[in-house]
Design an enzyme around this catalytic site. Structure first.
Site, short mmCIF file in Angstrom:
data_model
loop_
_atom_site.label_atom_id
_atom_site.label_comp_id
_atom_site.label_asym_id
_atom_site.label_seq_id
_atom_site.Cartn_x
_atom_site.Cartn_y
_atom_site.Cartn_z
N GLY A 45 113.93 66.45 90.38
CA GLY A 45 113.67 65.88 89.06
C GLY A 45 114.17 64.45 89.08
N HIS A 46 113.32 63.52 89.51
CA HIS A 46 113.75 62.13 89.64
C HIS A 46 113.49 61.40 88.33
CE1 HIS A 46 113.50 62.45 94.30
NE2 HIS A 46 114.47 63.16 93.76
P1 IMP Z 1 115.94 75.58 95.51
O1 IMP Z 1 115.71 74.25 96.12
O2 IMP Z 1 115.23 75.77 94.19
O3 IMP Z 1 115.67 76.70 96.47
O4 IMP Z 1 117.50 75.71 95.15
C1 IMP Z 1 118.51 75.77 96.16
C2 IMP Z 1 119.75 75.00 95.72
O5 IMP Z 1 119.46 73.61 95.68
C3 IMP Z 1 120.27 75.35 94.32
O6 IMP Z 1 121.68 75.22 94.33
C4 IMP Z 1 119.67 74.28 93.45
O7 IMP Z 1 120.42 74.08 92.25
C5 IMP Z 1 119.77 73.09 94.37
N1 IMP Z 1 118.77 72.06 94.08
C6 IMP Z 1 117.45 72.09 94.35
N2 IMP Z 1 116.85 70.96 93.95
C7 IMP Z 1 117.82 70.19 93.44
C8 IMP Z 1 117.83 68.87 92.90
O8 IMP Z 1 116.82 68.16 92.84
N3 IMP Z 1 119.05 68.41 92.48
C9 IMP Z 1 120.18 69.13 92.59
N4 IMP Z 1 120.22 70.36 93.08
C10 IMP Z 1 119.05 70.88 93.52
#
Ligand code: IMP
Length: 427
Positions: A45-46
């Site tokens: 989410g940029h």
């Molecule tokens: P996933 O990428 O949805 O599989 O999530 C795996 C982990 O990465 C979780 O702890 C998410 O909260 C974290 N995560 C995924 N995308 C982001 C991001 O853009 N910002 C911060 N944390 C992220």
């Protein structure tokens, strides 16, 4: 950032994501010809603020807000067509022309509705705290050599046959995991048949496109998503995302050779946050955690979840310097610390009573480390109007100098607010 010797640069998050990469990429995109996303998907989410408008970009590169920039979704990304087109339509509605400026790699894999069902079902037993966007299961299918790629949509009759087998497989797994909802083949066929004509117009061999651009001397910015500590190999496994968020992943995920990359900028907040599960050694005590979250607006851009907040952790950033080969740092959200009287900085850890200089390679060890803090003076003044380093209060400059020394890497930019102009180039 760019000059005669720097034509291709990577921007990576050097903590646990949400470092403010979107803003940095938006600012640097002004000097770029191409901006490329190379991994992750709609889990990112940029946030980019232009004038009074705020854009949250999940899959589309943050360069899209500059009319002269061509945007590429590289082969390393997992593409959710629903999010992609709703994002493109929202940009068009808000007056951002995207026609002819967006390309999607034919090799990128698709995130399908059954991936989201599998993500939700596996979260019940694994508890990673994922964003629920189907990212892990989509990469699992890619690695398992049964994924559906963007280029496959050029021949929908083949895709139908693929889908029958893929949806049936997903349903067997969902049933095994005791999931309440199963995937519908018709929904998948309708979804992809609906999006294929539109997606096909964006599909390209983007590695070749970038290769030609490099040959022609164009400037390319490779935009990382998530952060180094969420990298599948180098992050706090298993509390990581499923892609290579570090700079090495940029070459693979964009389809260019590593020798084409001239610089790697690591983006760090002036403090630390983490969303999702897993250890955060420099977590602040509840009152400061709350205060940092409030001052910094620390809620997930995709999920709205509150982020855990803590102090700058030099061990984390030194580790990110090492695994990414960072050539410079961009420190963001310095203004969030404007009202703090004292600011602790984690300079290292203690593990079982011994000083530990390197980032532990196991999450169990990281859970046991005790942060060692050095407490610096705050500046108690607004930094948001500063545009040059010498316009910052001296305590703020001392704070930055300390971060730079601890990270052993030069600071190239300091961001003091969400707006484009709230940035201080250094050096
Ligand atoms: P996933 O990428 O949805 O599989 O999530 C795996 C982990 O990465 C979780 O702890 C998410 O909260 C974290 N995560 C995924 N995308 C982001 C991001 O853009 N910002 C911060 N944390 C992220």
């Amino acid at each position: 950032m760019f000059d005669d010797r720097t034509r291709c640069a990577v921007v990576v998050g050097a903590q646990w994501g949400d470092e403010g990469k979107g803003k940095l990429v938006d600012v640097l995109a002004e000097q770029a010809d191409f901006v490329v996303r190379y991994q992750g998907g709609a889990n990112a989410g940029h946030t980019v603020v232009t004038g009074d408008s705020q854009f949250i970009l999940r899959q589309i590169p943050s360069g899209i807000l500059h009319a002269g920039v061509t945007c590429v979704i590289g082969n390393g990304v997992v593409v959710d067509p629903v999010t992609l087109f709703s994002e493109l339509d929202a940009l068009t509605e808000r007056g951002v022309a995207t026609d002819g400026r967006m390309f999607v790699s034919d090799r990128a894999h698709l995130v399908l509705p059954f991936h989201k069902l599998l993500d939700a079902a596996s979260e019940k037993s694994q508890g990673i705290g994922t964003t629920g966007k189907g990212i892990g299961p989509a990469y699992e299918d890619k690695v398992g050599r049964r994924g559906v790629r963007v280029g496959d949509l050029r021949d929908m009759s083949r895709v139908r046959t693929f889908l029958e087998e893929r949806v049936a497989r997903a349903n067997r797994m969902l049933a095994m995991m005791g999931a309440a909802d199963l995937a519908s083949l018709d929904e998948h066929v309708d979804l992809l048949s609906g999006y294929a004509p539109r997606l096909n117009t964006l599909t390209a061999d983007t590695g070749l496109l970038l290769h030609r651009a490099l040959r022609a001397g164009k400037r390319i910015l490779l935009e990382g998503a998530q952060g180094s500590l969420l990298d599948l190999d180098h992050g706090t496994y298993p509390f990581v995302t499923s892609s290579s968020t570090t700079a090495g992943g940029a070459a693979v995920g964009a389809g260019i050779g590593p020798t084409s990359i001239d610089a790697v900028l690591g983006v760090v907040k002036a403090y630390t946050t983490r969303v999702g599960n897993g250890p955060l050694p420099s977590a602040a005590a509840p009152a400061d955690d709350e205060r940092l979250r409030k001052e910094g607006g620390e809620f997930g851009a995709v999920t709205g979840r509150p982020r855990r907040c803590g102090w700058f952790d030099a061990t984390v950033v030194r580790y990110a310097v090492r695994v990414n080969g960072l050539t410079g740092l961009a420190v963001t959200k310095l203004d969030v610390l404007d009202d703090f009287e004292k600011i602790p900085v984690c300079t290292g850890y203690e593990l079982d009573g011994r000083r530990c200089e390197e980032f532990p390679d196991e999450v169990e060890l990281l859970e046991r480390v005790k942060p060692v803090y050095e407490v610096l003076d705050g500046w108690r003044a607004s930094t948001s109007a500063a545009r040059r380093l010498d316009e910052l209060p001296s305590a703020a400059r001392a704070y930055l100098a300390r971060l730079e020394a601890l990270a052993e890497t030069p600071i190239r930019y300091v961001s003091v607010g969400t707006r484009r102009d709230q940035i201080i180039p250094v050096g």
